[in-house]
Design a protein around this motif. Structure first.
Motif, mmCIF file in Angstrom:
data_model
loop_
_atom_site.group_PDB
_atom_site.id
_atom_site.type_symbol
_atom_site.label_atom_id
_atom_site.label_comp_id
_atom_site.label_asym_id
_atom_site.label_seq_id
_atom_site.Cartn_x
_atom_site.Cartn_y
_atom_site.Cartn_z
ATOM 1 N N ARG A 2 1.005 -1.392 -0.127
ATOM 2 C CA ARG A 2 -0.032 0.030 0.154
ATOM 3 C C ARG A 2 0.596 1.192 -0.352
ATOM 4 N N MET A 3 2.031 0.948 0.671
ATOM 5 C CA MET A 3 2.568 2.201 1.096
ATOM 6 C C MET A 3 3.280 2.329 -0.160
ATOM 7 N N MET A 4 4.433 2.146 -0.913
ATOM 8 C CA MET A 4 5.122 1.534 -2.684
ATOM 9 C C MET A 4 3.518 2.430 -3.400
ATOM 10 N N GLY A 5 2.664 1.626 -3.810
ATOM 11 C CA GLY A 5 2.071 1.491 -4.524
ATOM 12 C C GLY A 5 1.194 3.598 -4.131
ATOM 13 N N THR A 6 1.173 4.348 -2.457
ATOM 14 C CA THR A 6 0.474 5.312 -2.699
ATOM 15 C C THR A 6 2.329 5.957 -3.185
ATOM 16 N N SER A 7 2.742 5.521 -2.822
ATOM 17 C CA SER A 7 4.346 6.630 -2.882
ATOM 18 C C SER A 7 4.209 6.574 -4.253
ATOM 19 N N SER A 8 4.490 5.781 -5.161
ATOM 20 C CA SER A 8 4.302 5.303 -6.433
ATOM 21 C C SER A 8 3.715 6.098 -6.858
ATOM 22 N N GLY A 12 3.644 10.026 -9.997
ATOM 23 C CA GLY A 12 3.420 9.849 -11.154
ATOM 24 C C GLY A 12 4.363 9.214 -12.118
ATOM 25 N N ARG A 13 4.520 7.546 -11.058
ATOM 26 C CA ARG A 13 4.941 6.636 -11.166
ATOM 27 C C ARG A 13 3.232 5.211 -11.788
ATOM 28 N N LEU A 14 2.703 5.410 -12.318
ATOM 29 C CA LEU A 14 1.619 4.572 -12.721
ATOM 30 C C LEU A 14 1.247 3.516 -13.026
ATOM 31 N N PRO A 15 2.204 2.619 -13.133
ATOM 32 C CA PRO A 15 1.871 1.680 -13.320
ATOM 33 C C PRO A 15 2.613 0.696 -12.331
ATOM 34 N N THR A 16 3.429 1.254 -11.789
ATOM 35 C CA THR A 16 3.902 0.386 -10.274
ATOM 36 C C THR A 16 3.173 0.647 -9.820
ATOM 37 N N ALA A 17 2.292 2.263 -9.142
ATOM 38 C CA ALA A 17 1.480 2.686 -8.339
ATOM 39 C C ALA A 17 0.348 0.809 -8.200
ATOM 40 N N MET A 18 -0.309 1.209 -9.675
ATOM 41 C CA MET A 18 -1.144 -0.334 -9.472
ATOM 42 C C MET A 18 -0.953 -1.333 -9.101
ATOM 43 N N HIS A 19 0.083 -2.069 -9.838
ATOM 44 C CA HIS A 19 0.647 -2.797 -9.761
ATOM 45 C C HIS A 19 0.232 -3.355 -7.756
ATOM 46 N N HIS A 20 0.957 -2.113 -7.210
ATOM 47 C CA HIS A 20 1.316 -2.324 -5.394
ATOM 48 C C HIS A 20 0.385 -2.242 -4.684
ATOM 49 N N LEU A 21 -0.476 -1.583 -5.364
ATOM 50 C CA LEU A 21 -1.853 -1.381 -4.851
ATOM 51 C C LEU A 21 -2.466 -2.443 -5.358
#
Length: 92
Positions: A2-8, A12-21
């Motif tokens: 969740r924190m990696m997703g939120t931080s990403s 502005g790193r949307l693909p990384t964010a969505m993966h982690h979330l």
């Protein structure tokens, strides 16, 4: 996740964010994680769903954003925790 997703997401790193979330959501177990709101100030599942909604909107998927937003608000009501509910409503 969740924190990696939120931080990403905010970086502005949307693909990384969505993966982690998505990982955070898949690991979330409502019955097991019910006290996360008391420990972290918000329910972890609600946080993941909220940011999945934001990420979906930013990615051009408004229908998915609405679905995630509704899940976040519903979860906020389920845990009966005012900060969590406010967090969910703010992100939708």
């Amino acid at each position: 996740h969740r924190m990696m997703g939120t931080s990403s997401l905010v970086a502005g790193r949307l693909p990384t964010a969505m993966h982690h979330l998505e990982q955070a959501w898949s690991l979330f177990v409502p019955e097991r994680d019910i006290e996360s709101a008391l420990v972290y100030g918000q329910d972890l599942g609600t946080g993941a769903a909220s940011y999945l909604g934001v990420g979906s909107a930013l990615g051009g998927f408004p229908d998915r954003a609405c679905i995630w937003g509704h899940k976040a608000v519903a979860r906020g009501h389920d845990v009966k925790h005012v900060n969590t509910l406010a967090y969910a409503v703010n992100a939708t």
